[in-house]
Design an enzyme around this catalytic site. Structure first.
Site, PDB file in Angstrom:
ATOM      1  N   CYS A 191       0.837  -1.207   0.000  1.00 11.79           N
ATOM      2  CA  CYS A 191       0.000   0.000   0.000  1.00 11.79           C
ATOM      3  C   CYS A 191       0.874   1.261   0.000  1.00 11.79           C
ATOM      4  O   CYS A 191       1.641   1.460  -0.913  1.00 11.79           O
ATOM      5  CB  CYS A 191      -1.013  -0.011   1.147  1.00 11.79           C
ATOM      6  SG  CYS A 191      -2.354   1.160   0.810  1.00 11.79           S
ATOM      7  N   HIS A 233      -3.277  -5.300   0.552  1.00 17.00           N
ATOM      8  CA  HIS A 233      -2.963  -5.441   1.980  1.00 17.00           C
ATOM      9  C   HIS A 233      -2.874  -6.921   2.363  1.00 17.00           C
ATOM     10  O   HIS A 233      -3.836  -7.488   2.884  1.00 17.00           O
ATOM     11  CB  HIS A 233      -4.048  -4.754   2.828  1.00 17.00           C
ATOM     12  CG  HIS A 233      -3.945  -3.262   2.848  1.00 17.00           C
ATOM     13  ND1 HIS A 233      -3.213  -2.574   3.788  1.00 17.00           N
ATOM     14  CD2 HIS A 233      -4.459  -2.326   2.017  1.00 17.00           C
ATOM     15  CE1 HIS A 233      -3.294  -1.284   3.559  1.00 17.00           C
ATOM     16  NE2 HIS A 233      -4.050  -1.092   2.489  1.00 17.00           N
ATOM     17  N   GLU A 287      -1.539  -8.157   4.844  1.00 17.61           N
ATOM     18  CA  GLU A 287      -1.673  -8.357   6.304  1.00 17.61           C
ATOM     19  C   GLU A 287      -3.114  -8.660   6.699  1.00 17.61           C
ATOM     20  O   GLU A 287      -3.357  -9.205   7.777  1.00 17.61           O
ATOM     21  CB  GLU A 287      -1.131  -7.141   7.076  1.00 17.61           C
ATOM     22  CG  GLU A 287      -2.066  -5.943   7.176  1.00 17.61           C
ATOM     23  CD  GLU A 287      -2.001  -5.018   5.966  1.00 17.61           C
ATOM     24  OE1 GLU A 287      -1.553  -5.449   4.875  1.00 17.61           O
ATOM     25  OE2 GLU A 287      -2.400  -3.841   6.124  1.00 17.61           O
TER      26      GLU A 287
END
Ligand code: MN
Length: 243
Positions: A118, A219, A221
């Protein structure tokens, strides 16, 4: 020995009223948990209040840690790529931008691995001389919905992966990814190669010639807990940090 992975810190939200805005530093625990699960020791690397110390601290960090994660975070200061702020620009944190840029140069000079996502790939692109879209909805009306309304753990748009890229070794020819960004790479920096692209042409992945950088616009994560391929990107950083 677990490789120590530095996650660059973000300005923290104030939770108890004791800190003035900008006083805190934080990292998303979904990132630090991924590092632990992949076999690394995560540390949060704060940015200094004064950019005067950025270069010295960045060099020390590049020497001290085995790998680096540049996560999502605030919008990038447009002056750093010679642009004026547009109405759609969000909050920026120039001391963080300047430290991140110094850190990227120091880490690449030390030939250590970076996993950027990002804002991470956006500041990487600016550090190496590229530019950004400050706000996709107002600047690229033909763009997809890159700030998804569905939960962040869910994929929302596809990306085409460049054949022969490091990303392709994980995903093959395409990936189905989440999307929580309103900025994106505009002019790609010299030294970076585009490795993933959305169907509207927005850059979603980059690499460098030395393969020190693995950068994605999405993303991971938010997805690694249920998606083994997204987790493999964290494992890849740990593996490269051990070499
Ligand atoms: Mn996207």
């Amino acid at each position: 020995m677990l490789p120590i992975i530095a996650v660059t810190g973000n300005p923290a939200s104030d939770q108890n009223g004791a800190m003035a805005p900008g006083d805190g530093i934080e990292a998303n625990a979904q990132i630090t948990n991924a590092v632990v699960a992949a076999g690394g020791l995560p540390v949060i690397l704060p940015y200094p209040a004064s950019p005067q110390q950025a270069a010295e601290l960045a060099k020390a960090a590049a020497a001290a840690f085995a790998g680096f994660i540049l996560p999502g975070g605030p919008d990038v200061t447009p002056a750093l790529y010679d642009a004026e702020p547009l109405p759609g620009l969000g909050a920026t944190q120039q001391p963080k931008d300047e430290f991140d840029i110094a850190l990227i140069h120091a880490v690449l000079a030390a030939h250590k691995p970076i996993f950027a996502f990002c804002r991470g790939i956006q500041i990487l692109n600016v550090a190496l001389g590229g530019s950004l879209y400050q706000d996709l909805p107002s600047q690229v009306p033909t763009a997809l919905q890159h700030r998804q309304e569905t939960p962040p753990s869910r994929p929302t748009h596809h990306v085409t992966i460049a054949a022969g890229s490091r990303l392709a070794t994980f995903f093959g020819a395409s990936a189905y990814v989440n999307s929580r960004h309103h900025q994106a790479i505009e002019r790609v920096a010299p030294g970076l190669t585009v490795t993933a692209t959305a169907s509207d042409g927005i850059v979603e992945g980059v690499s460098d010639a030395e393969n020190l950088v693995l950068g994605v616009q999405w993303h991971p994560e938010n997805m690694w807990q249920t998606d083994a391929t997204q987790f493999a990107l964290f494992q890849d950083l740990i593996q490269r940090a051990k070499n």
